[in-house]
Design a protein around this motif. Structure first.
Motif, PDB file in Angstrom:
ATOM      1  N   CYS A 283       0.863  -1.172   0.000  1.00 56.20           N
ATOM      2  CA  CYS A 283       0.000   0.000   0.000  1.00 56.20           C
ATOM      3  C   CYS A 283       0.901   1.224   0.000  1.00 56.20           C
ATOM      4  CB  CYS A 283      -0.958   0.005   1.188  1.00 56.20           C
ATOM      5  SG  CYS A 283      -0.179   0.012   2.808  1.00 56.20           S
ATOM      6  N   ASN A 284       0.427   2.282  -0.624  1.00 54.57           N
ATOM      7  CA  ASN A 284       1.250   3.471  -0.856  1.00 54.57           C
ATOM      8  C   ASN A 284       0.505   4.703  -0.358  1.00 54.57           C
ATOM      9  OD1 ASN A 284       3.228   5.210  -1.802  1.00 54.57           O
ATOM     10  ND2 ASN A 284       3.345   4.246  -3.822  1.00 54.57           N
ATOM     11  N   CYS A 285       1.245   5.674   0.131  1.00 54.87           N
ATOM     12  CA  CYS A 285       0.644   6.848   0.755  1.00 54.87           C
ATOM     13  C   CYS A 285       0.064   7.815  -0.278  1.00 54.87           C
ATOM     14  CB  CYS A 285       1.691   7.566   1.602  1.00 54.87           C
ATOM     15  SG  CYS A 285       1.055   8.973   2.540  1.00 54.87           S
ATOM     16  N   ILE A 286      -1.082   8.425   0.068  1.00 60.39           N
ATOM     17  CA  ILE A 286      -1.706   9.413  -0.808  1.00 60.39           C
ATOM     18  C   ILE A 286      -0.771  10.592  -1.052  1.00 60.39           C
ATOM     19  CG2 ILE A 286      -2.851  10.558   1.139  1.00 60.39           C
ATOM     20  CD1 ILE A 286      -4.320  10.168  -2.409  1.00 60.39           C
ATOM     21  N   LEU A 287       0.104  10.906  -0.098  1.00 54.52           N
ATOM     22  CA  LEU A 287       1.046  12.012  -0.296  1.00 54.52           C
ATOM     23  C   LEU A 287       2.082  11.655  -1.357  1.00 54.52           C
ATOM     24  CD1 LEU A 287       1.555  13.191   3.391  1.00 54.52           C
ATOM     25  CD2 LEU A 287      -0.026  14.083   1.670  1.00 54.52           C
ATOM     26  N   ASN A 288       2.544  10.419  -1.368  1.00 50.51           N
ATOM     27  CA  ASN A 288       3.436   9.987  -2.451  1.00 50.51           C
ATOM     28  C   ASN A 288       2.728  10.075  -3.793  1.00 50.51           C
ATOM     29  OD1 ASN A 288       5.682   9.381  -0.845  1.00 50.51           O
ATOM     30  ND2 ASN A 288       5.030   7.276  -0.504  1.00 50.51           N
ATOM     31  N   TYR A 289       1.455   9.671  -3.803  1.00 57.01           N
ATOM     32  CA  TYR A 289       0.660   9.707  -5.029  1.00 57.01           C
ATOM     33  C   TYR A 289       0.547  11.126  -5.568  1.00 57.01           C
ATOM     34  CZ  TYR A 289      -3.379   8.702  -8.087  1.00 57.01           C
ATOM     35  OH  TYR A 289      -4.224   8.567  -9.164  1.00 57.01           O
ATOM     36  N   LEU A 290       0.293  12.081  -4.657  1.00 58.98           N
ATOM     37  CA  LEU A 290       0.110  13.473  -5.068  1.00 58.98           C
ATOM     38  C   LEU A 290       1.432  14.154  -5.380  1.00 58.98           C
ATOM     39  CD1 LEU A 290      -2.592  14.547  -2.450  1.00 58.98           C
ATOM     40  CD2 LEU A 290      -2.955  14.015  -4.866  1.00 58.98           C
ATOM     41  N   TYR A 291       2.354  14.124  -4.414  1.00 62.08           N
ATOM     42  CA  TYR A 291       3.619  14.843  -4.575  1.00 62.08           C
ATOM     43  C   TYR A 291       4.506  14.200  -5.629  1.00 62.08           C
ATOM     44  CZ  TYR A 291       2.311  16.842  -0.015  1.00 62.08           C
ATOM     45  OH  TYR A 291       1.655  17.459   1.030  1.00 62.08           O
ATOM     46  N   GLY A 292       4.413  12.871  -5.742  1.00 63.33           N
ATOM     47  CA  GLY A 292       5.218  12.157  -6.734  1.00 63.33           C
ATOM     48  C   GLY A 292       4.566  12.082  -8.095  1.00 63.33           C
TER      49      GLY A 292
END
Length: 329
Positions: A283-292
């Motif tokens: 599972c991956n963080c929503i912040l990684n999804y947005l910022y990355g």
């Protein structure tokens, strides 16, 4: 483990056949599933084989083919310290908790003190909703034993595994501690928000300090726990109110440092993921999804839900949690 995007009908067929599953998807889809050996949580963000995407018409299903049995449970807030009572010897436990709930806060602040919590791998995530729906819809968790959804408490899936298997639970963290400011917090300030901090030994108004120094709030605070780097992500900075809010609690007495700046967030994450991930739970963080800027981009071969927090024994931010179950050599 097997990861697939399935329709409700396909997932229901697997559940009725006895498959042990951890499932992520839109609330309206999870609510249609039959009772069985599964737990579920809400999100519409995923990393698929084609890359990051918003998916509302299918469920992301992780199946545990090596499982010899599984018990789903829902615990209310006052029952959370009993998480380990359901552990199956030699097994693994999956956990999901709704974002913004009392359980979310309780687990984050007190979970490390609960008896037996670290006695077996505990992996999972904080459930969420589409960002446009925050404040309008409550994140939910679903208990396969009853098929019901809950916006409070936690759901657990205690998975029994055959003797000889190896469980490898780990995190991918692309951040390192910077060499500049050292931040600590007092017991009265510890938690999901802080007004002051000690920076290199001097007490400061934390919101003003972040604003005046032009600190990039996409970068988390990073603590070193016996060699494991753990992030605390910054949610908001309110200079007028003199308050900084976090996505996970800061711990009094622990030394934090601001993360090193990244040349390219997306590139750093892609390099960190490499080509690993096939056949693993993640599972991956929503912040990684947005910022990355992961929409449309792959993260190695990792696929799974994008979450409002990750769990590998404790609550984590801006990480990718991964777990692999393999036969003994």
């Amino acid at each position: 483990m097997k990861n697939e995007m399935l329709t409700v009908a396909e997932a229901a067929k697997r559940i009725e056949a006895g498959d042990v599953m951890a499932i992520a998807g839109d609330e309206s889809l999870l609510a249609q599933l039959p009772r069985g050996a599964w737990i579920g949580g809400t999100t519409v963000y995923f990393v698929t084989e084609e890359g990051g995407a918003v998916v509302r018409d299918k469920l992301f299903c992780t199946t545990f083919p090596k499982a010899s049995g599984a018990t789903p449970r829902h615990l209310w807030v006052d029952e959370l310290p009993r998480i380990a009572e359901g552990y199956r010897p030699g097994g693994v436990t999956m956990i999901m908790i709704p974002a913004f709930s009392v359980a979310h806060s309780q687990f984050a602040v007190d979970g490390q003190t609960w008896p037996g919590l670290f006695d077996q791998p505990l992996a999972g995530w904080i459930t969420g909703v589409h960002l446009d729906d925050i404040g309008k819809k409550a994140p939910k968790v679903f208990d396969g034993a009853t098929g019901k959804g809950h916006d409070e408490g936690a759901v657990l899936l205690h998975v029994a595994l055959p003797e000889g298997v190896t469980i490898d639970l780990d995190i991918l963290n692309i951040f390192a501690q910077g060499d500049d400011a050292k931040l600590t917090f007092t017991f009265t300030e510890g938690g999901f928000a802080a007004k002051t901090a000690r920076v290199n030994g001097t007490e400061v108004d934390l919101a003003s300090y972040i604003s005046e120094n032009g600190i990039d709030t996409r970068l988390p605070l990073v603590a070193n726990y016996a060699g494991a780097l753990v992030n605390v992500s910054i949610q908001s900075v309110d200079v007028a109110a003199g308050e900084v809010k976090f996505y996970a609690p800061v711990v009094a007495g622990v030394e934090y440092r601001l993360a090193n700046a990244l040349g390219s967030y997306a590139q750093a994450f892609a390099q960190g993921a490499g080509e690993a991930g096939s056949g693993q739970y993640s599972c991956n963080c929503i912040l990684n999804y947005l910022y990355g800027e992961l929409e449309g981009q792959r993260t190695g071969r990792f696929t799974g839900p994008v979450t409002f927090g990750e769990i590998a024994y404790i609550l984590l931010n801006q990480t990718l949690v991964r777990m692999e179950i393999t036969d003994a050599a």
